[in-house]
Design an enzyme around this catalytic site. Sequence first.
Site, short mmCIF file in Angstrom:
data_model
loop_
_atom_site.label_atom_id
_atom_site.label_comp_id
_atom_site.label_asym_id
_atom_site.label_seq_id
_atom_site.Cartn_x
_atom_site.Cartn_y
_atom_site.Cartn_z
N LYS A 225 72.11 48.33 19.22
CA LYS A 225 72.26 48.47 20.67
C LYS A 225 73.42 49.36 21.09
CE LYS A 225 70.06 44.08 21.93
NZ LYS A 225 70.14 42.87 22.75
N ALA B 186 80.92 36.09 24.51
CA ALA B 186 81.42 37.40 24.96
C ALA B 186 80.79 38.51 24.12
CB ALA B 186 82.94 37.44 24.86
P1 NDP Z 1 76.53 38.55 19.51
O1 NDP Z 1 76.57 38.36 18.05
O2 NDP Z 1 76.91 39.85 20.12
O3 NDP Z 1 77.49 37.42 20.21
C1 NDP Z 1 77.40 36.07 19.84
C2 NDP Z 1 78.34 35.24 20.72
O4 NDP Z 1 78.17 33.86 20.37
C3 NDP Z 1 79.82 35.55 20.53
O5 NDP Z 1 80.50 35.38 21.74
C4 NDP Z 1 80.25 34.48 19.52
O6 NDP Z 1 81.62 34.16 19.60
C5 NDP Z 1 79.44 33.32 20.00
N1 NDP Z 1 79.20 32.31 18.97
C6 NDP Z 1 78.31 32.38 17.94
N2 NDP Z 1 78.36 31.24 17.21
C7 NDP Z 1 79.30 30.44 17.78
C8 NDP Z 1 79.80 29.15 17.50
N3 NDP Z 1 79.35 28.44 16.47
N4 NDP Z 1 80.76 28.63 18.30
C9 NDP Z 1 81.22 29.33 19.37
N5 NDP Z 1 80.78 30.59 19.69
C10 NDP Z 1 79.83 31.13 18.91
O7 NDP Z 1 75.06 38.14 19.95
P2 NDP Z 1 74.32 38.49 21.33
O8 NDP Z 1 75.27 38.32 22.44
O9 NDP Z 1 73.59 39.76 21.22
O10 NDP Z 1 73.20 37.34 21.36
C11 NDP Z 1 73.56 35.98 21.64
C12 NDP Z 1 72.28 35.20 21.79
O11 NDP Z 1 71.60 35.66 22.95
C13 NDP Z 1 71.31 35.34 20.62
O12 NDP Z 1 70.94 34.05 20.19
C14 NDP Z 1 70.10 36.05 21.20
O13 NDP Z 1 68.90 35.52 20.69
C15 NDP Z 1 70.22 35.70 22.68
N6 NDP Z 1 69.62 36.74 23.53
C16 NDP Z 1 68.61 36.36 24.36
C17 NDP Z 1 68.00 37.28 25.17
C18 NDP Z 1 66.88 36.85 26.04
O14 NDP Z 1 66.24 37.72 26.64
N7 NDP Z 1 66.63 35.55 26.19
C19 NDP Z 1 68.42 38.69 25.20
C20 NDP Z 1 69.54 38.98 24.33
C21 NDP Z 1 70.09 38.02 23.52
P3 NDP Z 1 82.74 35.06 18.82
O15 NDP Z 1 83.02 36.25 19.69
O16 NDP Z 1 83.89 34.11 18.73
O17 NDP Z 1 82.15 35.41 17.49
#
Ligand code: NDP
Length: 285
Positions: free
Chosen positions: A73, A133
């Site tokens: 992306k 984030a």
């Molecule tokens: P990223 O990997 O960019 O970000 C993941 C985020 O989740 C970060 O903020 C991370 O925190 C946090 N995180 C992950 N695991 C944990 C945990 N165990 N405890 C606390 N915080 C956690 O992923 P995306 O933002 O691209 O995607 C996130 C979700 O959104 C995915 O599951 C995806 O399927 C969903 N999504 C859904 C869409 C829809 O249309 N419904 C569209 C796009 C995404 P940290 O920064 O601390 O690592």
Amino acid sequence: MPAPKSFKQELVCVFGQPVAENPTQYMIEAAFKHHRLDWRYLTIEVAPKDLGDAVKGLRAMNFRGGNLTIPHKVAVIEHLDRTTDAAGLMGAVNCILRQGDELIGENTDGKGFVQSLRDVADPKGKRVVIFGAGGAARAIGVELGLAGVSHITVVNRSNSRGSDLAKLLNEKVKVEAKFVPWDGEYAVPEGTDVIVNATSIGLFPDVDARLALDMSSLKEGMVVADVIPNPPKTRLVREATDKGCAVIDGLGMLVNQGVIGFKLWTGIDPDPKIMRAALEEVFGS
Ligand code: NDP
């Protein structure tokens, strides 16, 4: 079988790695069929080192557009002619649109979310808490800011990503925002209107994973949204429903971002019901 009128088909695609579980193809193909469009949506696995060549291929083969999943992306931007203002602010593109010879990068994730929110509440003036984030949180935060929410609290585990997003929202999107480090149970402040889980917590197969959120701070009538589309009835969605909150599931956002992409590529407003039904068949409603 009757002979086809034409052998020429319009093509769009999704580039990702891996994309084996990407469900978008099902809903887009269902909408092509419903609207009698002889178009195809191809799911193509592309390694990061090959992304530039893949975009050249998309150009050479005259694809009408495409989608990008993680990890492409951000990296795709340098291979496009330009981005929309919102995608530029987010620094991420999930949708490519061809206009003449130009390939334009758009981000429909946040727009899809805001459309789902509008179905239950007007975003204007709302106070929002976003957990996460990453890419989804950035897209949602930027679009909520552009839609006129009054305040965004970003709650995130890692400080750097969380404070970067709050800074982007304050400085570029001009919406008041603050970052709160996520250590321990977070109690939603009084006066919060909308809560969004934009982390990957709850995504299949970790369906019992729970957000460190003090559920007693949720109040009846608050809007609680979860980006997780698989499964749609996440633990958060179920528990917030029991508390009398207005709930938005991740399928709605996924359908709405698909609707926006479909319109950009084909010029046709697709029927969201057909698209949601196709996804429900894949995920279970
Ligand atoms: P990223 O990997 O960019 O970000 C993941 C985020 O989740 C970060 O903020 C991370 O925190 C946090 N995180 C992950 N695991 C944990 C945990 N165990 N405890 C606390 N915080 C956690 O992923 P995306 O933002 O691209 O995607 C996130 C979700 O959104 C995915 O599951 C995806 O399927 C969903 N999504 C859904 C869409 C829809 O249309 N419904 C569209 C796009 C995404 P940290 O920064 O601390 O690592």
